[in-house]
Design a protein around this motif. Structure first.
Motif, PDB file in Angstrom:
ATOM      1  N   UNK A  66     -22.006  37.567  61.226  1.00 60.83           N
ATOM      2  CA  UNK A  66     -22.124  37.769  59.872  1.00 60.83           C
ATOM      3  C   UNK A  66     -21.457  36.822  58.767  1.00 60.83           C
ATOM      4  N   UNK A  67     -21.546  36.757  57.297  1.00 63.61           N
ATOM      5  CA  UNK A  67     -20.856  35.639  56.668  1.00 63.61           C
ATOM      6  C   UNK A  67     -19.605  36.232  56.063  1.00 63.61           C
ATOM      7  N   UNK A  68     -20.143  37.690  55.463  1.00 66.65           N
ATOM      8  CA  UNK A  68     -19.257  38.232  54.211  1.00 66.65           C
ATOM      9  C   UNK A  68     -18.182  39.167  54.472  1.00 66.65           C
ATOM     10  N   UNK A  69     -19.170  40.144  55.216  1.00 65.31           N
ATOM     11  CA  UNK A  69     -18.434  41.051  55.393  1.00 65.31           C
ATOM     12  C   UNK A  69     -17.288  41.244  55.961  1.00 65.31           C
ATOM     13  N   UNK A  93      -9.147  35.488  65.253  1.00 74.72           N
ATOM     14  CA  UNK A  93     -10.006  36.031  65.130  1.00 74.72           C
ATOM     15  C   UNK A  93      -9.770  35.757  63.082  1.00 74.72           C
ATOM     16  N   UNK A  94      -8.939  36.326  63.287  1.00 72.35           N
ATOM     17  CA  UNK A  94      -7.891  35.498  61.892  1.00 72.35           C
ATOM     18  C   UNK A  94      -8.666  34.230  61.194  1.00 72.35           C
ATOM     19  N   UNK A  99      -9.650  34.503  57.472  1.00 73.56           N
ATOM     20  CA  UNK A  99      -9.710  36.034  57.243  1.00 73.56           C
ATOM     21  C   UNK A  99      -9.648  37.094  57.052  1.00 73.56           C
ATOM     22  N   UNK A 100     -11.008  37.477  57.599  1.00 73.57           N
ATOM     23  CA  UNK A 100     -12.218  37.823  57.374  1.00 73.57           C
ATOM     24  C   UNK A 100     -12.489  39.259  58.821  1.00 73.57           C
ATOM     25  N   UNK A 101     -10.817  39.166  59.560  1.00 74.89           N
ATOM     26  CA  UNK A 101     -10.438  40.666  60.354  1.00 74.89           C
ATOM     27  C   UNK A 101      -9.534  41.366  60.111  1.00 74.89           C
TER      28      UNK A 101
END
Length: 342
Positions: A66-69, A93-94, A99-101
């Motif tokens: 994914x790119x955004x979620x 992962x962060x 910073x999406x996690x």
């Protein structure tokens, strides 16, 4: 208001485990396309209730696809892992996802998992606060030493440092699954937002939020932290042109899954456990959560937010057990419900 999906990777009767995992992965891809905010991934061991044994591993896959979620764990079961090992994975992962996690953690249950992974019943009954504190330190400090007791080790550097992420957040947020006043107090004293289960209604969730705020103030947490705490409410969502059709979809599919999934749980110490009646539980969930027309679902979410002060939702969208129906449900959530919420 931020609405996301709650992904169990549930294995319904007659399905294979690969089928359940494929539906889980595909539902998150569609959730991003539909404009949902977050995909929250559950973790279970040795039971068809949920076929994902490592939420953080599945999160890594989905962050790459994914790119955004935003992708979060709901939850990583802390008593079955070393908190530093989990912290290293969360930091990785962060940093690599920008910073999406989000890292959701919980105590889990007194299941045979504790025997298999060697952590023992004490890790579940008494060890959660110690593990949580070590985990949070790992995600916030440049180096960490074990405090002693179960986790005694010399000071070591944190690599990778969560602060190295191309993100405004200093590290991944940590959310705590809360099911009792004791766990609410634990989260509040540390200023960590709560994940509240789908088995409780608005009134009980509002009471838990109020208790969290009371305990956070008593612990002298910063006022802005208390006011800005983004708690998460888990629930079920099934959309149809008529409410009766949405209810029928869940009543036909969920009891069979719940029965075989919950019956498979084995306690580590052979203690007696009381399980919910699957049909009654399904009907309860249909009454508590956004199940019905798009307008009804939007109104139900708005009402829960107003009554509880909770602004984030993790909604089980795979209750039909069918891949095509799950994809349609997610798309309708994005196209027909979210626009009503602002």
């Amino acid at each position: 208001m931020r609405v996301g999906s709650f992904v169990l990777a549930a294995q319904f009767p007659g399905q294979g485990q690969g089928e359940a995992l494929h539906r889980a992965v595909r539902s998150v891809e569609v959730a991003e396309e539909a404009g949902l905010d977050t995909a929250w991934l559950a973790e279970h061991h040795f039971v068809p209730y949920g076929t994902c044994p490592s939420a953080i591993t599945l999160a890594a896959l989905l962050l790459g696809r994914t790119q955004r979620i935003r992708v979060g764990t709901a939850v990583s079961v802390l008593p079955t892992v070393h908190p530093v090992a989990l912290g290293e994975q969360a930091a990785l992962l962060h940093v690599t996802s920008g910073g999406r996690f989000s890292l959701g953690v919980g105590r889990g249950g007194p299941w045979v998992d504790l025997e298999v992974f060697g952590s023992g019943l004490a890790a579940y009954e008494q060890g959660f606060p110690e593990s949580l504190d070590l985990l949070v330190r790992w995600l916030r400090e440049p180096s960490v030493a074990g405090p002693g007791g179960r986790f005694a080790f010399r000071e070591v550097p944190v690599v990778p440092r969560p602060s190295e992420a191309l993100s405004d957040a200093p590290g991944p947020e940590v959310v705590v699954a809360c099911t009792s006043p004791a766990s609410v107090r634990l989260a509040a004293e540390r200023g960590l937002p709560m994940l509240l289960g789908m088995h409780v209604g608005d009134e009980e969730k509002a009471e838990m939020v109020a208790l969290w705020r009371q305990c956070a103030r008593a612990a002298r947490r910063p006022a802005e932290e208390i006011l800005g705490a983004a708690h998460v409410s888990a629930g079920v969502c099934q959309i149809a042109d008529k409410r009766a059709d949405a209810v029928e979809t869940l009543v036909k599919a969920m009891p069979g899954w719940l029965k075989q999934g919950l019956d498979a749980h084995v306690t580590v110490d052979d203690r007696e456990r009381r399980m919910r009646d699957p049909l009654a539980y399904t009907e309860l969930l249909c009454g508590l959560h956004p199940v019905g027309t798009p307008r009804l679902c939007a109104d139900r979410l708005a009402a829960t937010s107003e009554r509880t002060g909770i602004s984030r939702f993790a909604l089980l969208v795979e209750g039909s057990g069918d891949l095509a129906a799950t994809e349609e449900n997610v798309r309708r959530l994005g196209a027909e419900v979210l626009p009503h919420l602002g």
